[in-house]
Design a protein around this motif. Structure first.
Motif, mmCIF file in Angstrom:
data_model
loop_
_atom_site.group_PDB
_atom_site.id
_atom_site.type_symbol
_atom_site.label_atom_id
_atom_site.label_comp_id
_atom_site.label_asym_id
_atom_site.label_seq_id
_atom_site.Cartn_x
_atom_site.Cartn_y
_atom_site.Cartn_z
ATOM 1 N N SER A 42 0.825 -1.209 0.000
ATOM 2 C CA SER A 42 0.000 0.000 0.000
ATOM 3 C C SER A 42 0.858 1.258 0.000
ATOM 4 O O SER A 42 0.573 2.215 -0.723
ATOM 5 C CB SER A 42 -0.930 0.000 1.215
ATOM 6 O OG SER A 42 -1.813 -1.099 1.163
ATOM 7 N N GLU A 45 2.329 1.844 -3.384
ATOM 8 C CA GLU A 45 1.330 2.435 -4.281
ATOM 9 C C GLU A 45 1.077 3.894 -3.936
ATOM 10 O O GLU A 45 0.905 4.727 -4.833
ATOM 11 C CB GLU A 45 0.036 1.625 -4.224
ATOM 12 C CG GLU A 45 0.174 0.270 -4.888
ATOM 13 C CD GLU A 45 -1.050 -0.597 -4.744
ATOM 14 O OE1 GLU A 45 -1.255 -1.413 -5.651
ATOM 15 O OE2 GLU A 45 -1.790 -0.462 -3.756
ATOM 16 N N PRO A 55 -2.481 7.743 2.957
ATOM 17 C CA PRO A 55 -2.270 6.642 3.898
ATOM 18 C C PRO A 55 -2.245 7.148 5.335
ATOM 19 O O PRO A 55 -1.641 8.176 5.634
ATOM 20 C CB PRO A 55 -0.900 6.095 3.485
ATOM 21 C CG PRO A 55 -0.185 7.271 2.901
ATOM 22 C CD PRO A 55 -1.249 8.146 2.286
ATOM 23 N N TRP A 90 -9.211 2.924 -0.397
ATOM 24 C CA TRP A 90 -8.328 2.111 -1.219
ATOM 25 C C TRP A 90 -7.921 0.861 -0.452
ATOM 26 O O TRP A 90 -7.937 -0.230 -0.992
ATOM 27 C CB TRP A 90 -7.111 2.930 -1.580
ATOM 28 C CG TRP A 90 -6.239 2.431 -2.674
ATOM 29 C CD1 TRP A 90 -6.156 1.168 -3.177
ATOM 30 C CD2 TRP A 90 -5.312 3.205 -3.407
ATOM 31 N NE1 TRP A 90 -5.234 1.113 -4.176
ATOM 32 C CE2 TRP A 90 -4.701 2.359 -4.340
ATOM 33 C CE3 TRP A 90 -4.938 4.540 -3.365
ATOM 34 C CZ2 TRP A 90 -3.721 2.795 -5.220
ATOM 35 C CZ3 TRP A 90 -3.971 4.971 -4.246
ATOM 36 C CH2 TRP A 90 -3.369 4.111 -5.162
ATOM 37 N N ARG A 91 -7.539 1.023 0.797
ATOM 38 C CA ARG A 91 -7.132 -0.105 1.634
ATOM 39 C C ARG A 91 -7.650 0.080 3.044
ATOM 40 O O ARG A 91 -7.686 1.201 3.567
ATOM 41 C CB ARG A 91 -5.613 -0.202 1.731
ATOM 42 C CG ARG A 91 -4.924 -0.576 0.464
ATOM 43 C CD ARG A 91 -4.967 -2.067 0.206
ATOM 44 N NE ARG A 91 -4.865 -2.408 -1.194
ATOM 45 C CZ ARG A 91 -3.858 -2.128 -2.002
ATOM 46 N NH1 ARG A 91 -2.806 -1.497 -1.559
ATOM 47 N NH2 ARG A 91 -3.887 -2.488 -3.256
#
Length: 162
Positions: A42, A45, A55, A90-91
């Motif tokens: 992650s 990315e 993030p 996204w995550r």
């Protein structure tokens, strides 16, 4: 009731040199590894997508309990005519020892709040479909499948109230 109501010590934290090792140590439960990419992937990315990626560590006080990464105004398939920019989740990785504590719900609520803050009205998420996947979790939060897929993942959206 949101996790934030249950635990006033919840927050999202930017990743720093001081907490990167704790972020990289987060792991889902055995058997869940196929459902979400690692924090390391992650972050790679996030690095290549620059400012579009967001993030964050999910913190309960001083303890990292998970990782969430949002994206803002990305066009995922520029080769598709009419593809609109999307923002969303996204995550989401909640450490195996911290699951079912409301941390995932808190993180999704915070991502949605950030999308609204940036002027967005819709949150998108992709996930692996199936009984062992998180479809039920996202449905309980109000996400509805669009019928689209992204690779092997289902796409769901949530209309955000102003």
């Amino acid at each position: 009731m949101s996790a934030h109501t249950l635990s006033p010590t919840l927050s999202l934290a930017e990743l720093t040199p001081g907490n990167i090792d704790a972020a990289l140590a987060l792991r889902v439960r055995p058997g869940q590894e196929h459902l979400v990419s690692s924090v390391a992937k992650s972050l790679a990315e996030a690095y290549v997508h620059g400012e579009a990626a967001w993030p964050r560590l999910i913190m309960d006080g001083e303890r990292p309990v998970g990782f969430v990464m949002a994206f803002f105004d990305l066009v995922f398939y520029p080769d598709r005519p009419g593809e609109r920019p999307r923002s969303g989740l996204w995550r989401l990785l909640v450490d195996g020892q911290a699951q079912h504590g409301g941390y995932g719900r808190f993180a999704v609520e915070q991502v949605c709040a950030e999308i609204r803050r940036r002027g967005g009205t819709r949150a998108t998420v992709t996930y692996h479909p199936g009984d062992s996947g998180p479809a039920g979790f996202y449905a309980r939060l109000g996400f509805r499948e669009t019928g689209e897929t992204s690779g092997e993942q289902a796409v769901a959206e949530l209309e955000l109230a102003p």
